[in-house]
Write an enzyme that holds these catalytic residues in place. Structure first.
Site, mmCIF file in Angstrom:
data_model
loop_
_atom_site.group_PDB
_atom_site.id
_atom_site.type_symbol
_atom_site.label_atom_id
_atom_site.label_comp_id
_atom_site.label_asym_id
_atom_site.label_seq_id
_atom_site.Cartn_x
_atom_site.Cartn_y
_atom_site.Cartn_z
ATOM 1 C CB CYS A 1 -0.889 -0.025 1.244
ATOM 2 S SG CYS A 1 -2.014 1.367 1.376
ATOM 3 C CG HIS B 1 -5.736 -2.459 -1.016
ATOM 4 N ND1 HIS B 1 -4.766 -3.065 -0.263
ATOM 5 C CD2 HIS B 1 -5.426 -1.133 -1.013
ATOM 6 C CE1 HIS B 1 -3.909 -2.149 0.181
ATOM 7 N NE2 HIS B 1 -4.295 -0.971 -0.265
ATOM 8 C CD GLU B 2 -6.508 1.364 -3.698
ATOM 9 O OE1 GLU B 2 -6.673 2.332 -2.925
ATOM 10 O OE2 GLU B 2 -5.401 0.822 -3.865
ATOM 11 C CG HIS C 1 -7.310 2.850 1.297
ATOM 12 N ND1 HIS C 1 -6.510 3.126 2.382
ATOM 13 C CD2 HIS C 1 -6.539 2.125 0.456
ATOM 14 C CE1 HIS C 1 -5.312 2.601 2.204
ATOM 15 N NE2 HIS C 1 -5.303 1.980 1.036
#
Length: 168
Positions: A92, A134-135, A138
């Site tokens: 990341c 993953h994004e 966030h």
């Protein structure tokens, strides 16, 4: 276009939950352009607006070798299509220099708006599915280090805090 500073763990702003984009306009497209420039410069394959201290639901991704397959996801919604899980070593831009295995669903469906505000649906598998998940994490204030043991997370935190002090 401009390079944006990338927030690094354990910065508390990375835990902010992003708000939906109300209107896709020139302001949002300028953020998207800056995010792509920042991501390519880093270099990385994905970037969420939260990582550049913009707390709106915007993600940019390009997993191609030549940076010629840019994808934009505004207000993404995700559904799991295949409950089969697989491990993938993730890194990341907000946790520089660290890579850990994370277990995620193999196949998902993402519904989002593109940079023109048009809705689209994508059903990625493999690396693209991992990157999107993953994004999206966030945007929810979650980091990949949240999937590892507390001991590993604390080790990463201490090393990054030490690096921040050395750079200051």
């Amino acid at each position: 276009m401009a390079l944006l500073p990338i927030l690094e763990f354990p910065d508390a702003r990375l835990r902010t939950v992003a708000k939906p984009v109300e209107q896709v306009d020139e302001r949002v497209r300028a953020i998207i352009d800056d995010m792509f420039e920042t991501m390519y410069d880093a270099p990385g394959i994905g970037l969420a607006a939260t990582q550049v201290n913009v707390h709106e639901q915007i993600i940019v991704i390009d997993i191609s070798e030549n940076h010629d397959e840019p994808l934009v996801f505004i207000n993404p919604r995700i559904d799991v299509l295949d409950e089969t899980l697989f491990d993938y070593e993730e890194g990341c831009l907000s946790v520089p220099g660290f890579y850990e295995e994370v277990t995620r669903p193999r196949h998902v469906r993402v519904t989002a708006l593109n940079r023109d505000g048009e809705e689209f649906v994508l059903e990625p598998e493999g690396l693209l599915a991992v990157c999107i998940q993953h994004e999206i994490d966030h945007l929810k204030g979650k980091l990949f280090v949240d999937y590892v043991s507390n001991i590993k997370r604390q080790r990463i935190r201490k090393k990054l805090e030490k690096q921040h002090k050395e750079r200051a």
